[in-house]
Scaffold this motif. Structure first.
Motif, PDB file in Angstrom:
ATOM      1  N   ALA A 155      35.847  41.845  57.134  1.00 23.84           N
ATOM      2  CA  ALA A 155      36.867  41.021  56.499  1.00 23.84           C
ATOM      3  C   ALA A 155      36.321  40.417  55.211  1.00 23.84           C
ATOM      4  O   ALA A 155      37.065  40.081  54.305  1.00 23.84           O
ATOM      5  N   LYS A 156      35.003  40.283  55.144  1.00 22.06           N
ATOM      6  CA  LYS A 156      34.404  39.554  54.028  1.00 22.06           C
ATOM      7  C   LYS A 156      33.589  40.519  53.164  1.00 22.06           C
ATOM      8  O   LYS A 156      32.895  41.385  53.681  1.00 22.06           O
ATOM      9  N   ASP A 157      33.710  40.364  51.872  1.00 24.27           N
ATOM     10  CA  ASP A 157      32.930  41.188  50.951  1.00 24.27           C
ATOM     11  C   ASP A 157      32.501  40.268  49.808  1.00 24.27           C
ATOM     12  O   ASP A 157      33.340  39.813  49.029  1.00 24.27           O
ATOM     13  N   ASP A 158      31.211  39.979  49.720  1.00 22.01           N
ATOM     14  CA  ASP A 158      30.720  39.025  48.719  1.00 22.01           C
ATOM     15  C   ASP A 158      30.729  39.574  47.302  1.00 22.01           C
ATOM     16  O   ASP A 158      30.367  38.875  46.366  1.00 22.01           O
ATOM     17  N   TYR A 159      31.143  40.826  47.156  1.00 18.48           N
ATOM     18  CA  TYR A 159      31.225  41.438  45.820  1.00 18.48           C
ATOM     19  C   TYR A 159      32.659  41.889  45.520  1.00 18.48           C
ATOM     20  O   TYR A 159      32.881  42.674  44.603  1.00 18.48           O
ATOM     21  N   SER A 160      33.627  41.381  46.293  1.00 23.06           N
ATOM     22  CA  SER A 160      34.966  41.973  46.241  1.00 23.06           C
ATOM     23  C   SER A 160      35.623  41.901  44.863  1.00 23.06           C
ATOM     24  O   SER A 160      36.388  42.785  44.499  1.00 23.06           O
ATOM     25  N   ASP A 161      35.325  40.858  44.053  1.00 23.46           N
ATOM     26  CA  ASP A 161      36.056  40.730  42.792  1.00 23.46           C
ATOM     27  C   ASP A 161      35.744  41.853  41.799  1.00 23.46           C
ATOM     28  O   ASP A 161      36.486  42.044  40.840  1.00 23.46           O
ATOM     29  N   ASN A 162      34.668  42.584  42.039  1.00 21.53           N
ATOM     30  CA  ASN A 162      34.388  43.730  41.157  1.00 21.53           C
ATOM     31  C   ASN A 162      35.513  44.753  41.195  1.00 21.53           C
ATOM     32  O   ASN A 162      35.740  45.464  40.221  1.00 21.53           O
ATOM     33  N   ILE A 163      36.234  44.834  42.320  1.00 16.24           N
ATOM     34  CA  ILE A 163      37.296  45.841  42.404  1.00 16.24           C
ATOM     35  C   ILE A 163      38.467  45.472  41.502  1.00 16.24           C
ATOM     36  O   ILE A 163      39.180  46.350  41.042  1.00 16.24           O
ATOM     37  N   ILE A 164      38.635  44.179  41.212  1.00 22.75           N
ATOM     38  CA  ILE A 164      39.706  43.775  40.283  1.00 22.75           C
ATOM     39  C   ILE A 164      39.371  44.324  38.906  1.00 22.75           C
ATOM     40  O   ILE A 164      40.201  44.932  38.235  1.00 22.75           O
ATOM     41  N   GLN A 165      38.128  44.109  38.508  1.00 28.17           N
ATOM     42  CA  GLN A 165      37.696  44.543  37.175  1.00 28.17           C
ATOM     43  C   GLN A 165      37.729  46.076  37.055  1.00 28.17           C
ATOM     44  O   GLN A 165      38.001  46.616  35.990  1.00 28.17           O
ATOM     45  N   ASN A 166      37.437  46.754  38.147  1.00 28.28           N
ATOM     46  CA  ASN A 166      37.306  48.206  38.060  1.00 28.28           C
ATOM     47  C   ASN A 166      38.550  48.982  38.440  1.00 28.28           C
ATOM     48  O   ASN A 166      38.569  50.212  38.367  1.00 28.28           O
ATOM     49  N   CYS A 167      39.605  48.271  38.818  1.00 29.59           N
ATOM     50  CA  CYS A 167      40.887  48.941  39.025  1.00 29.59           C
ATOM     51  C   CYS A 167      41.409  49.316  37.638  1.00 29.59           C
ATOM     52  O   CYS A 167      41.528  48.464  36.766  1.00 29.59           O
ATOM     53  N   PRO A 168      41.711  50.584  37.394  1.00 27.81           N
ATOM     54  CA  PRO A 168      42.104  50.970  36.033  1.00 27.81           C
ATOM     55  C   PRO A 168      43.500  50.497  35.654  1.00 27.81           C
ATOM     56  O   PRO A 168      43.907  50.603  34.496  1.00 27.81           O
ATOM     57  N   VAL A 169      44.258  49.998  36.627  1.00 29.74           N
ATOM     58  CA  VAL A 169      45.611  49.493  36.372  1.00 29.74           C
ATOM     59  C   VAL A 169      45.693  48.058  36.906  1.00 29.74           C
ATOM     60  O   VAL A 169      44.706  47.526  37.393  1.00 29.74           O
ATOM     61  N   GLY A 170      46.858  47.458  36.834  1.00 27.85           N
ATOM     62  CA  GLY A 170      46.978  46.074  37.281  1.00 27.85           C
ATOM     63  C   GLY A 170      47.366  45.947  38.740  1.00 27.85           C
ATOM     64  O   GLY A 170      48.158  45.071  39.092  1.00 27.85           O
ATOM     65  N   ALA A 171      46.806  46.782  39.591  1.00 27.62           N
ATOM     66  CA  ALA A 171      47.184  46.723  41.009  1.00 27.62           C
ATOM     67  C   ALA A 171      46.437  45.618  41.748  1.00 27.62           C
ATOM     68  O   ALA A 171      46.999  44.933  42.593  1.00 27.62           O
ATOM     69  N   LEU A 172      45.150  45.453  41.432  1.00 23.95           N
ATOM     70  CA  LEU A 172      44.356  44.426  42.109  1.00 23.95           C
ATOM     71  C   LEU A 172      44.310  43.192  41.223  1.00 23.95           C
ATOM     72  O   LEU A 172      43.919  43.261  40.061  1.00 23.95           O
ATOM     73  N   LEU A 173      44.728  42.075  41.782  1.00 28.58           N
ATOM     74  CA  LEU A 173      44.943  40.869  40.978  1.00 28.58           C
ATOM     75  C   LEU A 173      44.111  39.708  41.501  1.00 28.58           C
ATOM     76  O   LEU A 173      44.059  39.472  42.711  1.00 28.58           O
ATOM     77  N   SER A 174      43.488  38.993  40.578  1.00 26.22           N
ATOM     78  CA  SER A 174      42.719  37.817  40.951  1.00 26.22           C
ATOM     79  C   SER A 174      43.678  36.659  41.189  1.00 26.22           C
ATOM     80  O   SER A 174      44.473  36.312  40.303  1.00 26.22           O
TER      81      SER A 174
END
Ligand code: SF4
Ligand code: SF4
Ligand code: FES
Length: 469
Positions: free
Chosen positions: A187-206
């Protein structure tokens, strides 16, 4: 093994042994579009925007998955390839909502850029777009707009190959496919916000940055995370000068809107941990900032505070200084030159791991939660303050200090945050983000940070204070 000669659009190039056409092209400054490819992740080859032609062979080939062979002649910029890219873009945007006007990624979205470059036409489909969840709950930090997701699988590969939480997967098939939590994933990923930056589109949102600003109002400033001894490179995003707010809401000009990972192959590669992504909270914590000099708890001018501090040091019989592992290399050198021989120096690590914080892992996070222990210990040793040494004056340089541990000595405090009590003299000093400097990380690597904001009026730079004491 020697390099391999080949050509792209009749330009003679050399590829490294084992290199793919896409990698060799990008290394040589040739712009082949890509969405699912990421240099640090395994090759998925599923977006198909990187298709090229090989002279003498039928069909089109994904260049991200195509190893260069000697003498290969690649066509990446011809009518056929452009037509195929237009078709691929038509397919990718078939169900994408193209809601760029409200999307946080607008202005830095690869899909938006490629749409303008290769497609430029409205959707050909006469069917209604397929709807999917708009605000899928990835975790407490991230939302997924599944309608915008192009199923490139970068986020899924990141959580399996880099952070290793295994948090995400792609479920269902065809039109129903979507990114979701995997039941087996953590459930927990201490590096999860990297996926926002590396999503090539605006699907993953902070959740933190959602709808806070259009990215074209902002600019990145190179800095260093001070959250642990790794000292990762980051970009701090501030408002551009010509977009400064001049009426109500001018506090927006002093805000760090978001933090992103800055590539530094020597120190952190292309990633940072979530604590690094939260640096903006530290920068925007205006309520905790020490901004006014004080003498005995009463507001004072900078001049009076400096005079009082100078007098206390002059009168002291056994003065000491506690030096922070959050000070920069330049400040520590300045301290050593001006005050280092006049007082007994102790070092202090201002921050210990917080409750529930990851102490250390194999990717980036280090147990020492201070950015410059290496330099402070190199200059001043490892001895920590001892009340038994009988000092009658302590110059405290750093934050989070309990005065009760200083055994009744007079206190001059150089702090960025409001202290837990009233020292004899309080001199507010600039934060890392209000000056330039560098830290030396746990491996001895020096990393520079730039000034992001101006310091408040009554705040001084620590290195200017030492020479005046
Ligand atoms: S959420 Fe973004 S990174 Fe993940 S698969 Fe979809 S488009 Fe790719
Ligand atoms: S690993 Fe350490 S230095 Fe890097 S982002 Fe995380 S806390 Fe900051
Ligand atoms: S980048 Fe090559 S298929 Fe996606």
């Amino acid at each position: 093994m020697s390099n391999i000669e080949f050509s792209i659009d009749d330009k003679k190039l050399e590829a490294l042994p084992g290199e793919t056409v896409l990698k060799a092209a990008l290394r040589n400054g040739i712009d082949i579009p890509y969405l699912c490819y990421h240099p640090c992740l395994s090759i998925a080859g599923n977006c198909r925007i990187c298709l090229v032609r090989i002279k003498g062979r039928p069909g089109f080939h994904p260049s991200c998955n195509l190893p260069v062979a000697p003498g290969m002649e690649i066509e990446s910029d011809c009518e056929d390839v452009s037509a195929v890219r237009k078709n691929v873009m038509q397919f990718i945007t078939l169900n994408h909502p193209v809601d760029c006007p409200v999307c946080d990624k607008a202005g830095e979205c690869k899909l938006q850029n490629y749409h303008f470059k290769y497609n430029g036409s409205a959707s050909l489909s006469i069917d209604a777009k397929k709807h999917k969840p708009k605000f899928y709950d990835v975790n407490e930090r991230i939302l997924l707009d599944a309608e915008r997701c192009i199923l490139c699988s970068r986020c899924v590969r990141f959580t399996h190959e880099i952070s290793k939480s295994g948090m995400l997967g792609i479920t269902e098939r065809g039109q129903q496919s979507r990114v979701e939590h995997l039941e087996s994933g953590a459930a927990k990923d201490d590096y999860s916000d990297n996926i926002i930056q590396n999503c090539p589109v605006g699907a993953l949102l902070s959740r933190d940055f959602l709808y806070k600003s259009r990215v074209w109002y902002l600019e990145p400033v190179a800095s260093v995370c001070n959250g642990c001894a790794r000292g990762c490179s980051v970009d701090v995003w501030r408002r551009k000068h010509h977009w400064k707010v001049r009426a109500l809401g001018s506090e927006k000009n002093r805000m760090a809107y978001r933090i992103t990972a800055k590539q530094n192959d020597d120190i952190n590669g292309r990633w940072i941990c979530n604590k690094g992504f939260d640096l903006n909270k530290q920068i925007n914590d205006f309520a905790s900032r020490a901004t006014k000099p004080a003498i005995g708890g009463m507001d004072a001018t900078c001049q009076d505070a400096l005079s009082e501090a100078r007098k206390l040091i002059f009168e002291a019989k056994k003065p000491a200084a506690i030096v922070s592992a959050h000070a920069s290399n330049e400040e520590l050198e300045a301290f050593k030159k001006t005050l280092g021989s006049r007082v007994e120096v102790y070092v202090r690590k201002d921050y210990e791991p917080a409750a529930g914080e990851v102490v250390e892992d194999e990717l980036l996070i280090k147990a020492d939660k201070n950015p410059n222990s290496t330099k402070v210990e190199e200059l001043f040793g490892k001895e920590s303050f001892s009340a038994a040494a009988g000092h009658d004056l302590v110059l405290v340089w750093g934050d989070n200090v309990e005065y009760s541990a200083l055994s009744g000595a007079k206190i001059i405090h150089l702090a960025t945050q409001k202290p837990n009590g009233n020292p004899d003299v309080l001199i507010p000093i600039s934060t890392q983000f209000e000056r330039k400097g560098s830290y030396t990380n746990f491996e001895g690597k020096v990393n520079r940070f730039e000034q992001v904001f101006d310091k408040p009026e009554l705040v001084l730079h620590a290195s200017d204070v030492f020479g005046r004491l």
